[in-house]
Write a protein that holds these residues in place. Structure first.
Motif, PDB file in Angstrom:
ATOM      1  N   THR A 157       0.843  -1.197   0.000  1.00  0.00           N
ATOM      2  CA  THR A 157       0.000   0.000   0.000  1.00  0.00           C
ATOM      3  C   THR A 157       0.876   1.243   0.000  1.00  0.00           C
ATOM      4  OG1 THR A 157      -0.101  -0.035   2.422  1.00  0.00           O
ATOM      5  CG2 THR A 157      -1.896  -1.116   1.230  1.00  0.00           C
ATOM      6  N   GLN A 172      -8.448   5.187   3.171  1.00  0.00           N
ATOM      7  CA  GLN A 172      -7.030   5.486   3.344  1.00  0.00           C
ATOM      8  C   GLN A 172      -6.695   5.809   4.795  1.00  0.00           C
ATOM      9  OE1 GLN A 172      -6.798   8.722   0.568  1.00  0.00           O
ATOM     10  NE2 GLN A 172      -6.214   7.415  -1.169  1.00  0.00           N
ATOM     11  N   GLU A 175      -5.826   2.683   6.716  1.00  0.00           N
ATOM     12  CA  GLU A 175      -4.466   2.244   6.414  1.00  0.00           C
ATOM     13  C   GLU A 175      -3.450   3.129   7.135  1.00  0.00           C
ATOM     14  OE1 GLU A 175      -1.167   0.311   5.075  1.00  0.00           O
ATOM     15  OE2 GLU A 175      -3.260  -0.337   5.115  1.00  0.00           O
TER      16      GLU A 175
END
Length: 269
Positions: A157, A172, A175
């Motif tokens: 990623t 996002q 993450e």
């Protein structure tokens, strides 16, 4: 307790019924445990008593039923968390960094559950000891080997650690939480793993072919830089402070302050 692996479950409250549901999920994914150790939290003791009452009409006690099923419940003494030191240490390292990573972040149940499961994978990827004594083997033994038979990995990623929250989508942002937890926890784990060797002493010198963990900045989650020592370079005083490390990408030279040796199997207790 034996493999030092960690399993995290997100629950909506601390009632006995919620704990029983979490235990059912655990057994459905991990299998039936032989022993269950816990403190004297009301949810644990309440669940134990509720199950005892439910089966009391046909059996003498919950302990008898669980013993027949191959499960033994163990409660540590009240107000004695040091009796479960290994488990408490795992809980502490999770809560300490998770609180600082989440902060005032508003997440849904699914997003928080995803974050916890990814944190579980990070903790279960940590190197414990060398997997073998073969000098060509650069893989360490991890808790993941006991769970799935191989090291835990993750999808590649982009790096979101330095991005502002307002510029990220919710996907996002999850993450980013994982990457922030990894950055904080991995540094702490490496620091604890590294031996505090004095520069003027030869005690605890690294041995050739020893499997070591290299300190690397900005490494992605679940990626541990491993290698084996192929040469050491003593200084004018006879003390070795630099070593050549054979890694999967070639031989690199590092000072001992950037090298973390893994405990040998005969030394781990």
């Amino acid at each position: 307790m034996a493999t030092k692996s960690i399993h995290l479950e997100l629950v909506g409250d601390l009632t006995s019924n919620t704990f029983i549901l979490a235990l059912r999920r655990f057994m459905s994914r991990r299998g039936k445990p032989l022993n269950i150790y816990s403190d004297n939290g009301t949810s644990f003791v309440g669940a134990y008593n509720d199950i005892s009452k439910f089966i009391g009409t046909c059996c003498n006690s919950l302990s008898e039923v669980m013993a027949n099923e191959g499960i033994n419940f163990h409660f540590i003494p009240p107000y004695s968390p040091h009796f479960a030191g290994l488990a408490e240490a795992g809980v502490k390292c999770i809560k300490y960094h998770l609180v600082r990573v989440l902060g005032n972040c508003n997440v849904t149940y699914e997003e928080l559950n995803t974050t916890l499961i990814q944190i579980e994978a990070i903790l279960n990827s940590r190197p414990l000891t060398p997997l073998s004594t073969n000098p060509e083997d650069l893989l360490p033994l991890t808790p993941g080997h006991f769970l799935i038979g191989r090291p835990l990995t993750s999808l590649p990623t982009p790096d979101y650690k330095d991005h502002s929250v307002s510029s990220l989508t919710r996907f996002q942002r999850i993450e980013q939480l994982r990457q922030h937890f990894w950055a904080r926890w991995s540094k702490e784990y490496i620091s604890e793993l590294q031996l505090r060797m004095k520069w003027r002493s030869c005690k605890g010198s690294l041995k050739l072919n020893s499997l070591v963990l290299l300190k690397e900045e900005n490494s992605p989650p679940l990626k541990w830089k491993m290698g084996r020592i192929v040469a050491v370079h003593p200084g004018s005083d006879g003390v070795s402070r630099v070593a050549d490390i054979k890694t999967s990408t070639g031989i690199v030279r590092r000072s001992f302050s950037k090298i973390c040796p893994l405990p040998e199997p005969e030394e781990s207790g």
